[in-house]
Design an enzyme around this catalytic site. Structure first.
Site, PDB file in Angstrom:
ATOM      1  N   GLU A  82      25.358  81.371 -16.658  1.00 45.29           N
ATOM      2  CA  GLU A  82      25.078  79.940 -16.806  1.00 45.29           C
ATOM      3  C   GLU A  82      25.664  79.361 -18.092  1.00 45.29           C
ATOM      4  O   GLU A  82      26.324  78.337 -18.079  1.00 45.29           O
ATOM      5  CB  GLU A  82      23.563  79.689 -16.744  1.00 45.29           C
TER       6      GLU A  82
ATOM      7  N   TYR B 109      38.348  54.113 -22.643  1.00 46.96           N
ATOM      8  CA  TYR B 109      38.775  53.353 -23.821  1.00 46.96           C
ATOM      9  C   TYR B 109      39.944  52.437 -23.508  1.00 46.96           C
ATOM     10  O   TYR B 109      40.024  51.320 -23.990  1.00 46.96           O
ATOM     11  CB  TYR B 109      39.137  54.296 -24.967  1.00 46.96           C
TER      12      TYR B 109
END
Lengths: 379, 698
Positions: free
Chosen positions: A207, A111
């Site tokens: 995971e 940004y």
């Protein structure tokens, strides 16, 4: 965005050694541009290439290392002009951050650097996806890690377990984290995080958050005296670096519980050997001693799972599985070849959640404990 | 014939012939019920006069509808004028005046030239007798061929308005102007002079004559336009003016008089045309050269081009005593040796008498001619426009940025020499973007198109359905909206859309066809020229083209076929028939200009790419200079200037890099050859060559 006023001597004194090294590298790159242009030559940047062809599996260290191949990025080349400019913009942005002693997310950097190029309506960066690879390029050009550029990735991944650490001066007891756990920050370097006390005997990395929730609720880490982490899929650098520090500094074995699909295999591969894209960081990230607990292709029969948990392999899955099987670090391992072959032969993949069909706590009370007891791992 | 009693041989007024057709038909129905005998049929069998035939079959001559009648009339008159001027070696100047008469759909067409004039006794015959002329019996490149045109126009006028054809002619400055009012007796195919008690009127030369002209309201342009302001204008020394009043319709757009004159100006750069249209706008196409085209030579027919029937007639009419004399004297390229070989092949001797050749022998003679090797006819009888003048002519009328012309060497079809010339203009916007509000309003009020889409496609040159749709979309109207009922607000909206829509992609190639310098405006699909253009693969020259279509883009192409005998597909002379030899020459001509266009387009594309390249680099240099400055504090301006310098070097290097053959070229000698004209895209320059008055469309 960087302000010129920040370039004062008093600031320079506050800089750490690694910051000074990074700043020097950035300045060197800019000097090169000015010098080349002054000499009426065409400026370019040589970027170590981050592709499979430029990585090498170091058999003795068992990690992926980056080769010497570079890609040249030229300003006066239509296809590269814009990314050349973007690279310099990223350097400029990082320099500002380092000088002011602040860190920022890569999203914030994007940004900060995004603006219209006058007099056109073109943006310097169209979206974050354009900015991220440029940041990685910058890392390899400057031979500086993301942390050294004062950049953070969005954090992803939690931790809980028998460990006390100090994060930016605050003492954190990871046994008292409630149901949410300690969010693993993206910068976990020793100057930010220090380990104070650790009684855990191993690390279990799962995971996804959902599986991690199950283990945390069942207080698995308490029963088995371990540290429990997850990386929200492909683990971000912070998680990988922290696992690496557990393995190296605390000498803890790292066990991974991942889905039985090509995606899960690759997560394991990244944790163990390092990723192709960030091969230059393998040394700090890879954990060659990590082990793969499951799920295994044979679990369908071993655990007597039902048809309802099968997920059919797609063509893409098959292709990916064959690619993974051909990676040099998998090719020489017989058990892995049979594992992948069996999955292909099954024609379906299995997620860790599949074990829920047996019992809600089957995975924490039955599956993992018996794997650990049998020392039934894949290398 | 007006009397339907069966006494067909009574002399009737020609004006009544229209009725005759109806009553004749009624009569036939009546008698059909009775048994017809050979005798009763014989009573009705009689001669048909040529004039009568054409009065009933006027579509064969291009008078099928009032709109086309106006065009054909102007066209025949102008073609005759130009032929006459050129034959007399005078630089042609033609005045075309069209006046709207009281009474619906009535116009008066006056065409005057500065040609040699016509001697008094020939005037009635030329203008009042069909199939009378100088051009039919010879093989020579000329605009008119059959000698039907102008008298047919006069007859059409007479049939529709009852007014006679007025002819004025002057052979020299000292001689009087002959003034005739003529009607054609359609039955006898004979002129009738109405004024001066059947003898015409002579207007004396000089001031006295001018007074007479003024007093009696006779139309005659006495003086040329003044060359310079204040200088005495020169008097018109000789010439002919024909004035025909006829029922017609005036409409701009495709197939209009305006279009014909514009196209004529392109192919005839040595002609000055003054045109006064029915709305009182005067436009002038000034000549761009005073050199007349080389005078075409008259040639004898080539043996290969002659048909059996004609051969037999020629044999019969011959006054030669031997075949050797006959063949050598009536045909071109027949030497005594060739004549002997022809005769031997036919089993005749060179000493046989042509008059005695029977049907059988003529047939074998014909066969023998086809089998004998005879040299192709001399081609110096043709007078091409020439590449230089094509460029001038195109540049004068068609705005564009790239002009190329090619004149093919002469070739032969069926024993007739011919040659093909091609001119091509690339660039220049369509007329649509330049149209003024007033002209658009007028066009809308005149149109007979049922839908807006149809109106746009039919009215404007080079606009395909694609472009029409885009304009309609931009204007917000429905495709099927009726254009004739538009209100002023709607017209303004359409006008706005036409000016703003980028239609260059939707444009398609405009094909201008010419035969012996005469524009062909109708039946494009049946014409060998259009067929050759669509058959060509223009994609290899950088244009877009769908299969079997004209290529797209802002292109005008003119194709000229010059021949001693142009093979038209019909008597109205609107389309050229395809012969393999003609097709081949057309293809080669189109390829010649196509190659040059391809070179130009490739170069243009490269230049614009280079420009774009440079722009991209320049865009980023400022950002880079700022970044470098902020990182290491070096002088921002210096870094920028240095980078700019490198950028210019890099892109200019690429600018002049290689031509399409991979050869390094310098700007200076990048040449397309001498048959090409590249106009800078400065709009002032583009308008400079145009004498079209402002606001004119076609």
């Amino acid at each position: 965005m960087a302000k010129k006023t920040t370039k004062s001597k008093s600031n320079g004194e506050k800089l750490s050694g690694s910051d000074r090294k990074t700043l020097k590298a950035i300045q060197g790159a800019a000097d090169e541009v000015a010098k080349t242009a002054g000499g009426k030559r065409k400026p370019h940047l040589d970027i170590p290439s981050r592709t499979l062809s430029n990585v090498r599996f170091n058999k003795s260290r068992k990690i992926i290392e980056m080769g010497k191949g570079t890609n040249r990025r030229e300003l006066f080349n239509l296809g590269q002009a814009k990314s050349y400019m973007q690279t310099l913009l990223v350097m400029k942005g990082c320099k500002g951050l380092i000088e002011r002693g602040k860190t920022d997310t890569i999203r914030a950097l994007y940004y900060g650097l995004k603006h219209k190029i006058k007099p056109t309506t073109e943006n310097t960066f169209e979206d974050q996806g354009e900015c991220d690879p440029i940041i990685e390029d910058t890392e390899v050009i400057l031979d500086a890690l993301r942390e050294e550029l004062h950049l953070r990735a969005d954090k992803k991944g939690d931790m809980v377990g028998n460990l006390v650490l100090v994060d930016n001066g605050d003492e954190i007891d990871c046994t008292r984290m409630g149901s949410g756990g300690y969010g693993i920050p993206s910068i976990v370097e020793p100057d930010t995080i220090q380990f104070k006390e650790c009684s855990a005997k191993f690390v279990l990395h799962v995971e996804k958050g959902t599986v991690w929730q199950r283990f945390n609720e069942d207080k698995f880490w308490k029963k088995h005296n371990c540290i429990l982490t997850h990386g929200g899929g492909q683990p971000p650098r912070g998680v990988r670096r922290l696992l690496n520090r557990f393995a190296n500094e605390l000498k803890l074995p790292v066990y991974c519980l991942l889905d039985n699909d090509p995606w899960g295999y690759y997560i394991y591969s990244v944790i163990k050997q390092g990723s192709i894209n960030l091969a230059y960081e393998s040394q700090r990230m890879a954990i060659p001693k990590a082990r793969y607990i499951g799920l295994r292709s044979k679990d369908y029969t071993r655990c007597q799972l039902t048809e309802s948990v099968e997920i059919q392999l797609t063509d893409n899955d098959r292709k990916r599985a064959k690619q993974i099987a051909a990676y040099p670090w998998f090719r020489s391992k017989k058990p892995w070849q049979t594992e992948i072959d069996l999955m292909l032969k099954n024609g379906f993949k299995l997620e860790v959640e599949a074990l829920v069909s047996k019992d809600i706590s089957y995975v924490t009370e039955e599956y993992v404990p018996s794997r650990l007891a049998d020392r039934d791992f894949l290398d | 014939m007006g009397a339907a009693t069966g006494n067909a041989r009574t002399k009737a007024k020609p004006a009544a012939s229209g009725n005759g057709a109806v009553s004749n038909g009624a009569k036939r129905n009546e008698t059909a019920r009775k048994r017809v005998t050979a005798e009763s049929m014989a009573a009705k069998q009689r001669d048909i006069s040529v004039s009568e035939f054409f009065a009933k079959n006027r579509h064969l001559l291009g008078f099928d509808n009032p709109r086309k009648a106006l065009l054909t009339t102007v066209k025949e008159a102008v073609d005759n004028s130009l032929d006459a001027c050129e034959e007399a070696g005078l630089v042609p100047e033609v005045w075309v005046h069209i006046e709207s008469m009281t009474g619906k759909d009535r116009f008066k067409v006056g065409v005057q030239d500065n040609g040699p004039g016509i001697v008094k006794k020939q005037i009635p015959l030329i203008f009042g007798k069909l199939l009378y002329g100088s051009k039919f019996h010879r093989l020579r490149m000329s605009r008119g061929q059959q000698g039907i045109g102008i008298s047919a126009a006069g007859m059409y006028g007479m049939l529709t308005t009852g007014k006679p054809v007025k002819i004025l002619s002057k052979v020299s400055i000292r001689k009087p102007i002959h003034y005739y009012e003529i009607q054609i007796d359609t039955k006898k195919n004979k002129p009738e002079i109405l004024n001066g008690r059947g003898d015409g009127v002579d207007i004396s030369p000089g001031a006295k004559g001018f007074q007479y002209i003024e007093k009696h309201g006779i139309e005659w342009v006495t003086h040329y336009d003044a060359v310079e302001e204040g200088k005495e204008p020169k008097e018109v020394r000789s010439g002919t003016r024909v004035t025909i009043e006829l029922e017609a319709r005036y409409q701009r757009g495709r197939g209009s008089v305006d279009e014909y004159l514009e196209q004529t100006a392109i192919a005839n750069p040595h002609v000055t045309l003054h045109y006064l249209d029915p709305e009182g706008n005067l436009s002038t196409y000034g000549r761009s050269t005073t050199d007349l085209p080389d005078e075409p030579k008259e040639i004898k027919p080539h043996p290969y081009g002659v048909e059996l029937g004609r051969l037999m007639t020629m044999l019969k009419d011959s006054s030669d005593t031997t075949m050797a004399q006959f063949l050598g004297g009536s045909f071109s390229r027949v030497s005594p040796g060739v004549a002997r070989r022809i005769c031997e092949g036919a089993g005749l001797t060179v000493r046989s008498s042509p008059k005695r050749i029977g049907r059988q022998e003529a047939d074998s003679l014909y066969q023998s001619i086809q089998e004998t090797k005879i040299k192709a006819p001399a081609t110096d009888c043709l007078s091409p426009i020439g590449e230089d003048l094509i460029l001038k002519g195109l540049h004068r009328v068609v705005p564009g940025e790239f002009y190329v012309a090619a004149t093919r060497p002469p070739s032969v079809y069926r024993g007739n020499p011919f040659l093909i010339e091609v001119g091509l203009v690339y660039g220049g916007g369509s007329t649509v973007t330049k149209i003024s509000y007033e002209v658009l309003a007028e066009l809308l009020s005149q149109t007979d198109a049922r839908t807006l889409r149809q109106f746009i496609i039919n009215t404007f040159d080079g606009l395909g359905p694609d472009a029409a749709d885009r304009i309609i979309k931009a204007s917000g109207f429905g495709t099927r909206q009726s254009p004739s009922k538009f209100k002023s607000k709607q017209i303004a909206k359409l006008h706005e859309a036409m000016r703003n829509v980028n239609i260059s992609e939707g444009q398609s190639m405009q094909v201008l066809r010419y035969a012996n310098r005469v524009p062909l405006q109708f039946q494009p699909a049946g014409c060998a020229i259009t067929q050759a253009v669509t058959k060509m693969n223009w994609r290899s020259y950088g244009l877009s083209q769908s299969r079997g279509q004209l290529p797209g883009g802002p292109i005008n192409i003119m194709v000229h076929m010059a021949s001693v005998w142009v093979p038209f597909t019909s008597e109205s002379k609107e389309a050229i028939a395809s012969y393999p030899e003609i097709e081949k020459e057309l293809r080669l001509g189109l390829q010649a200009v196509g190659r040059k266009l391809g070179m130009y387009l490739r170069r243009r594309k490269r230049v614009s790419q280079e420009g774009e390249r440079r722009n991209i680099f320049l865009r980023y240099l400022r950002e880079i200079a700022t970044a470098v400055h902020e990182i290491n504090g070096s002088d921002e301006k210096k870094v920028y200037d240095d980078l700019l310098h490198v950028a210019q070097r890099v892109t200019s290097e690429a600018d002049a890099k290689f031509d399409d053959r991979g050869k390094r070229v310098d700007e200076a000698d990048e040449d397309y050859g001498d048959n090409v004209l590249v106009v800078s895209q400065d709009p002032v320059e583009l308008l400079g060559g145009q004498t079209n008055s402002e606001g004119r469309l076609f």
